[in-house]
Scaffold this active site. Structure first.
Site, short mmCIF file in Angstrom:
data_model
loop_
_atom_site.label_atom_id
_atom_site.label_comp_id
_atom_site.label_asym_id
_atom_site.label_seq_id
_atom_site.Cartn_x
_atom_site.Cartn_y
_atom_site.Cartn_z
N ASP A 1 -4.81 0.51 5.11
CA ASP A 1 -3.63 0.55 4.25
C ASP A 1 -3.26 -0.77 3.57
OD1 ASP A 1 -3.08 -0.50 6.72
OD2 ASP A 1 -1.23 0.63 7.06
N GLU B 1 -1.40 -9.27 13.69
CA GLU B 1 -0.02 -8.99 14.08
C GLU B 1 0.79 -10.28 14.22
OE1 GLU B 1 1.35 -6.19 14.08
OE2 GLU B 1 -0.21 -4.67 14.35
N ARG C 1 4.03 -10.64 11.64
CA ARG C 1 5.33 -10.54 12.32
C ARG C 1 5.95 -11.92 12.56
NH1 ARG C 1 5.57 -5.20 16.03
NH2 ARG C 1 3.71 -4.12 15.27
N GLU D 1 7.55 3.14 6.34
CA GLU D 1 6.86 3.27 5.05
C GLU D 1 7.58 4.18 4.05
OE1 GLU D 1 4.33 1.55 7.93
OE2 GLU D 1 5.25 3.56 8.00
N THR E 1 3.78 -7.25 4.54
CA THR E 1 3.65 -5.89 5.06
C THR E 1 4.58 -5.63 6.25
OG1 THR E 1 1.98 -4.21 5.59
CG2 THR E 1 1.83 -6.33 6.74
#
Length: 726
Positions: free
Chosen positions: A491, A360, A364, A629, A716
């Site tokens: 994913d 993360e 991010r 998404e 992502t």
């Protein structure tokens, strides 16, 4: 000896092979072989076996191991030159045999002969063409080169060879007539084909003394250079060392060709004129104002209680959202975010003294800093990205190169808990874009090297038609869980396969190969249709074999990923068909709910005879987390087709967010998408709502694609990064 048996011997990597009908040598001839001199006998002959002189006697064919040969054996082979070219063609002999090492007639003499097989073939063919095909000839090493002993060849034939192009090319320098001790009626003629030692021994003493002296001088210069150019790191103060390194990196970066970087100037975005874009921009301003008011400097906002929440201790929402502010031309808000990053971002602060997700933080924070640097070329963002990247790099220090799950940035250590040996596949496979990009803009390869090592570990594991389990062991690098899914924990591993191929200029085919194999695995194992209405979705495998008709909202990213892959291989039309079909299903997950918002998870009816709805929602899956998404996939497909139906679908979703997720102090996740009267707000405004959801909606409503797919990729977390040419 048959051609097949010769081939078999060569494949077995033997140093030599002997011929059929082997016979023993007598002791007198063995004495002559004390130096194990390998001898070539060629063509046909009428003579009986004689040491070193008869092609029906010793025939040795060297293969791929060229060291000291053992004593050869006697055999017979009458068609070597008819067979050898066929063998050479089949095993590419001439390309693989580079040099042959011979032991000379005198003890200790050794030298190299290169291209021997080409010489022998050319010499033989030249003589054969002159009508001497049936005469015997023999080749063996002499002190100064390769000597050819022939029987029955006339001086005229030898002169023909010496004056021909072959003779000149191979340096046939001498020949003389001799008497053959076993056959008085046959003359023996020796041709001298020199090697390097032949010419070396004939150099005047002054010349080879000069050459030897010159070589020693070069060696001395090289040793001197190595000694004085390498200094211990302890000899240089840290501050001076760091300053020097940074200066060198800056010089290196400025010298890089512009093809490896999109631009050295900031990317400028205009104020939106489209009505829908302005609405999204207003939503971003509303969310930012609430965060600025109630949670400034903290990671995220709890909008119902109007309180901040701490996660990383690094102002997550600020860094995650700053590139969205810049793209939407929200100058005032962007300047606020930039000032905080400049003055308050600190990886050594007490608020950072905790274990947090490596994944993360990478997608991010590091992704956000890299993105805004590329958009603005502001060095403060590169400085902060480098500080963060140096800490994250420590987490790659596992035996397999896979990054550990958690890291304490302040303490510079990984989580010592044994549970960290079990890693999530999506997390360890979704940090490479950022680390590689950091290397490209700093000129320091250490980040990319760490990324590539983790990539290699993932690439080398056993997969099920490209599909992988959702956990992997950091100690062994082996997949451990038996669940296969494109939802949570699986994913973005697949997403980054394609995007790494694009990031590296499509120059690393293993990324594409792994991705396209996994897409074929989806078609084979996970792709299903629903009943009674025909929707297509991606299910899951339990125990790597049992299909479950379940799909997370997270898996809807795959539609955009398929469309992006199709854009670079448009002959693979099934990719785009799957992308459009999956987008339709994900859109239906929204519009079939009373609020117009999708649940977190959906199940599907795949039995034609069951009286059920095509899309089934369970009570525990009815929450909505403001996820991006579906609008992400709408963005890709709209800009690849120009079909406004995808913009209209995105607008419906945005309006549902405005109606049921917007509150006075920002936007909140909700607990029940089926209940319009009580959506059960969950009191959390995810940073990715600002970083991803609103960004993709804004880009979807632009008539032109602000980030060309052949120049930019999104990580992502929807942070745009440039595509490099290599």
């Amino acid at each position: 000896m048959s051609e097949q048996s010769v081939l078999s011997c060569l494949r077995d990597q033997q140093s030599y092979f002997h011929l059929e009908d082997a016979v023993n040598l007598n002791s007198s001839k063995l004495n002559k072989m004390k130096h194990n001199v390998p001898v070539f006998g060629l063509a046909k002959t009428r003579h009986k076996p004689t040491w070193g002189l008869d092609p029906d006697g010793i025939i040795l064919i060297p293969c791929f191991t060229f060291s000291t040969f053992t004593a050869p054996k006697i055999g017979k082979w009458r068609t070597i030159f008819e067979t050898l070219p066929k063998i050479a063609d089949k095993i590419k002999w001439e390309n693989r045999v580079k040099k042959v090492m011979w032991r000379g007639a005198r003890t200790g003499d050794r030298w190299w002969l290169t291209g021997l097989e080409q010489r022998l073939t050319a010499i033989y063919n030249t003589i054969a063409a002159a009508g001497y095909k049936d005469r015997c000839d023999y080749f063996y090493p002499a002190n100064d080169g390769l000597q050819i002993i022939t029987y029955g060849w006339t001086s005229a034939a030898i002169q023909l060879l010496q004056t021909s192009r072959v003779g000149k090319d191979f340096g046939v320098v001498a020949f003389k007539d001799l008497n053959f001790h076993n056959s008085s009626n046959t003359e023996q003629i020796i041709l001298q084909i020199p090697t390097m030692i032949y010419f070396w021994r004939r150099l005047p003493r002054q010349q080879w003394s000069f050459i030897i002296g010159f070589l020693f001088l070069l060696l001395f210069i090289y040793v001197l250079y190595c000694k004085h150019s390498i200094k211990s790191a302890e000899d240089i103060p840290y501050e001076q060392d760091l300053s020097t390194i940074n200066q060198e990196k800056e010089i290196w970066r400025k010298k890089q060709p512009q093809t490896n970087q999109l631009s050295s100037t900031a990317k400028i975005f205009s104020i939106p004129t489209d009505k829908r874009q302005r609405a999204v921009r207003n939503a971003m301003r509303h969310a930012w104002k609430a965060y600025r008011t109630y949670a400034w400097g903290y990671d995220e906002l709890e909008p119902i209680t109007k309180t901040p929440s701490v996660w990383f201790g690094l102002g997550c929402t600020i860094i995650d959202a700053i590139d969205t502010l810049y793209i939407m031309n929200m100058t005032e808000e962007y300047n606020q975010a930039r000032e905080w990053i400049k003055t308050s971002f600190d990886v050594d602060s007490t608020s950072v003294d905790r274990f947090n997700s490596h994944f993360e933080i990478t997608i991010r924070l590091l992704g956000g800093l890299l993105s805004i640097y590329h958009l603005t070329m502001d060095e403060i963002f590169l400085k902060r990205a480098t500080q963060l990247g140096d800490r994250l790099l420590l987490n790659f220090n596992s035996s397999t190169g896979l990054p550990y799950t958690e890291i304490n940035l302040k303490q510079k250590c990984t989580n010592p808990s044994p549970s960290t040996s079990e890693l999530t596949t999506a997390e360890v496979g979704t940090v490479q874009l950022e680390m590689r990009d950091l290397s490209r803009i700093t000129g320091d390869k250490k980040y990319e090297n760490a990324a590539d090592r983790s990539v290699a570990t993932l690439h080398n594991q056993t997969k099920k038609d490209g599909l992988v389990s959702i956990t992997i062991n950091s100690l062994t690098g082996k997949f451990t869980d038996s669940t296969i899914t494109f939802g949570a924990r699986g994913d973005s591993y697949y997403e980054y396969l394609l995007k790494q191929w694009l990031q590296t200029g499509q120059k690393r085919p293993s990324f594409w190969d792994d991705w396209i194999e996994s897409m074929d695995g989806v078609r084979k194992h996970l792709w299903r249709r629903t009943y009674p209405k025909e929707y297509y979705f991606v299910g899951e495998l339990i125990n790597r074999s049992t299909f479950t008709p379940k799909m997370d909202h997270l898996a809807c990213f795959l539609a955009g990923n398929l469309a992006l892959g199709w854009n670079f291989h448009r002959s693979l039309t099934y990719l785009f068909d799957m992308a459009k079909n999956l987008t339709t299903t994900c859109y239906q997950m929204y519009v079939q709910q009373p609020t117009g918002l999708s649940p977190e998870i959906a199940f599907f009816n795949i039995e034609p005879n069951f009286n059920k709805s095509s899309i089934i929602i369970h009570d525990g899956d009815v929450h909505n987390l403001l996820r991006p998404e579906v609008v992400e996939s709408l963005y890709y497909i709209y800009h690849l087709t120009g079909d406004k139906i995808y913009q209209d679908r995105g607008w419906e979703i945005f309006q549902a967010f405005e109606k049921y997720s917007r509150v006075d102090s920002g936007y909140t996740t909700i607990g029940d998408v089926r209940n319009k009267d009580n959506v059960k707000p969950r009191n959390k405004m995810e940073s990715f709502f600002l970083a991803e959801t609103l960004k993709y909606l804004y880009l979807l409503f632009d008539t032109t694609n602000l980030f060309a797919f052949d120049q930019w990729i999104f990580n992502t977390e929807a942070h745009p990064l440039p595509i490099y040419s290599n």
